[in-house]
Scaffold this active site. Structure first.
Site, mmCIF file in Angstrom:
data_model
loop_
_atom_site.group_PDB
_atom_site.id
_atom_site.type_symbol
_atom_site.label_atom_id
_atom_site.label_comp_id
_atom_site.label_asym_id
_atom_site.label_seq_id
_atom_site.Cartn_x
_atom_site.Cartn_y
_atom_site.Cartn_z
ATOM 1 N N CYS A 193 6.070 -0.230 7.412
ATOM 2 C CA CYS A 193 5.795 0.954 7.062
ATOM 3 C C CYS A 193 7.206 1.400 5.993
ATOM 4 O O CYS A 193 8.060 1.232 6.910
ATOM 5 C CB CYS A 193 5.136 2.106 7.851
ATOM 6 S SG CYS A 193 4.375 3.438 6.574
ATOM 7 N N LEU A 194 6.197 1.806 4.894
ATOM 8 C CA LEU A 194 7.415 1.916 3.736
ATOM 9 C C LEU A 194 8.210 4.079 4.685
ATOM 10 O O LEU A 194 9.580 3.625 3.654
ATOM 11 C CB LEU A 194 7.184 2.212 2.345
ATOM 12 C CG LEU A 194 6.680 1.312 1.747
ATOM 13 C CD1 LEU A 194 6.090 1.089 0.360
ATOM 14 C CD2 LEU A 194 7.266 -0.013 1.701
ATOM 15 N N HIS A 218 -4.409 1.061 7.591
ATOM 16 C CA HIS A 218 -3.170 1.900 7.945
ATOM 17 C C HIS A 218 -2.428 2.356 6.808
ATOM 18 O O HIS A 218 -2.066 4.509 7.230
ATOM 19 C CB HIS A 218 -1.969 1.168 7.688
ATOM 20 C CG HIS A 218 -0.326 0.929 7.233
ATOM 21 N ND1 HIS A 218 0.214 0.539 8.615
ATOM 22 C CD2 HIS A 218 0.154 1.466 6.490
ATOM 23 C CE1 HIS A 218 1.542 1.223 8.148
ATOM 24 N NE2 HIS A 218 1.197 1.644 6.992
ATOM 25 N N GLU A 219 -3.546 2.671 5.703
ATOM 26 C CA GLU A 219 -3.055 3.617 4.648
ATOM 27 C C GLU A 219 -3.840 5.324 4.827
ATOM 28 O O GLU A 219 -3.344 6.017 5.178
ATOM 29 C CB GLU A 219 -3.697 3.360 3.629
ATOM 30 C CG GLU A 219 -3.017 1.922 2.490
ATOM 31 C CD GLU A 219 -1.531 2.308 2.743
ATOM 32 O OE1 GLU A 219 -0.664 3.713 2.419
ATOM 33 O OE2 GLU A 219 -0.432 1.214 3.111
ATOM 34 N N GLN A 268 3.675 10.088 1.372
ATOM 35 C CA GLN A 268 4.136 9.077 1.370
ATOM 36 C C GLN A 268 5.379 9.481 0.509
ATOM 37 O O GLN A 268 6.937 9.453 0.502
ATOM 38 C CB GLN A 268 4.187 7.637 1.219
ATOM 39 C CG GLN A 268 4.023 7.006 2.599
ATOM 40 C CD GLN A 268 3.156 5.600 2.915
ATOM 41 O OE1 GLN A 268 2.370 5.029 2.192
ATOM 42 N NE2 GLN A 268 4.952 4.813 3.141
ATOM 43 N N HIS A 297 -2.020 7.351 7.310
ATOM 44 C CA HIS A 297 -1.178 8.061 6.571
ATOM 45 C C HIS A 297 -2.082 9.587 6.305
ATOM 46 O O HIS A 297 -1.762 10.597 6.352
ATOM 47 C CB HIS A 297 -1.032 7.452 5.741
ATOM 48 C CG HIS A 297 0.671 6.591 5.474
ATOM 49 N ND1 HIS A 297 1.159 7.591 5.919
ATOM 50 C CD2 HIS A 297 0.679 5.721 5.582
ATOM 51 C CE1 HIS A 297 2.450 6.039 6.873
ATOM 52 N NE2 HIS A 297 1.821 5.143 5.753
ATOM 53 N N GLY A 313 0.700 -1.285 -0.021
ATOM 54 C CA GLY A 313 0.042 0.084 0.146
ATOM 55 C C GLY A 313 0.494 1.370 0.068
ATOM 56 O O GLY A 313 1.881 1.236 0.469
HETATM 57 O O1 GNR Z 1 4.211 -2.462 2.789
HETATM 58 C C1 GNR Z 1 3.041 -2.665 3.854
HETATM 59 N N1 GNR Z 1 2.808 -3.697 4.149
HETATM 60 C C2 GNR Z 1 2.346 -3.644 5.418
HETATM 61 C C3 GNR Z 1 2.145 -4.852 6.252
HETATM 62 C C4 GNR Z 1 1.503 -4.782 7.312
HETATM 63 C C5 GNR Z 1 0.357 -3.440 7.609
HETATM 64 C C6 GNR Z 1 0.958 -2.699 6.662
HETATM 65 C C7 GNR Z 1 1.197 -2.342 5.985
HETATM 66 S S1 GNR Z 1 1.340 -1.496 4.356
HETATM 67 C C8 GNR Z 1 2.961 -0.719 3.888
HETATM 68 C C9 GNR Z 1 3.084 0.320 3.073
HETATM 69 C C10 GNR Z 1 3.300 1.081 3.453
HETATM 70 O O2 GNR Z 1 3.749 1.880 4.387
HETATM 71 N N2 GNR Z 1 1.720 2.119 3.659
HETATM 72 O O3 GNR Z 1 1.529 2.798 3.787
HETATM 73 NI NI NI Z 2 2.720 3.031 5.885
#
Ligand code: GNR
Ligand code: NI
Length: 172
Positions: free
Chosen positions: A94-95, A136-137, A51, A140, A46
């Site tokens: 998270c990236l 999660h997204e 980001q 952000h 995601g």
């Molecule tokens: O790549 C991602 N893996 C992930 C694993 C578990 C819960 C959420 C994520 S999102 C993350 C990519 C990212 O940072 N998205 O904002």
């Molecule tokens: Ni993230």
């Protein structure tokens, strides 16, 4: 399409609240294409526009396991309509918080209303990893990172580590 640089914590931009998109036009679609390519190249599932430094309420996602069967999803102006009282725990990463992982509790299921790639209004019932990832997204978009749910100590240790890596120009 183009691969963009993913911002990493600590970075004030990641704490910005993203703005609603008025219309899904060419510019937004180009942004979604770039986001998807950036996400794939970083092996993420995601990515939120902030980001890559763009404060728009746009998310791309692909949780498919098979690399040959891509299932890209696009969410513009997503809103959670309903969420479960029941929680589930996932080990999140998270990236924008490279190489750090932690178990986070979130509602197990949720319903999200959004505009898709062509600007059409959609409603999605999400569960499992899809529900976790959407939440999660969407965090952000509010300037929230998963480390904000950890204890002050754990969070500050992670931020310290990331700052150190940044100043040493180490990219692991
Ligand atoms: O790549 C991602 N893996 C992930 C694993 C578990 C819960 C959420 C994520 S999102 C993350 C990519 C990212 O940072 N998205 O904002
Ligand atoms: Ni993230």
């Amino acid at each position: 399409m183009a691969i963009k640089t993913i911002l990493t914590e600590p970075n004030k931009l990641l704490r910005q609240i993203s703005k609603s998109v008025e219309k899904v036009g060419k510019e937004e679609q180009r942004l979604m294409d770039d986001m998807l390519e950036t996400m794939y190249s970083a092996n993420g599932i995601g990515l939120a526009a902030i980001q890559i430094g763009i404060p728009k309420r746009i998310i791309v996602m692909d949780i498919s396991k098979d690399e040959n069967k891509k299932e890209p999803r696009y969410f513009v102006n997503p809103v959670i309509k309903n969420k479960d009282k029941l929680k589930s725990t996932y080990e999140e990463g998270c990236l924008s918080v490279p190489n750090q992982f932690a178990e986070i509790d979130r509602p197990k299921n949720c319903e999200v209303e959004y505009l898709d790639y062509s600007g059409e209004k959609k409603l999605l019932k999400a569960e499992g990893l899809l529900a976790t990832c959407i939440q999660h997204e969407m965090d952000h978009l509010e300037g929230i990172l998963f480390i904000d749910y950890l204890s002050k100590l754990k969070k500050s240790m992670i931020i310290k580590k990331l700052s150190k890596n940044k100043s040493n120009r180490i990219v692991v």
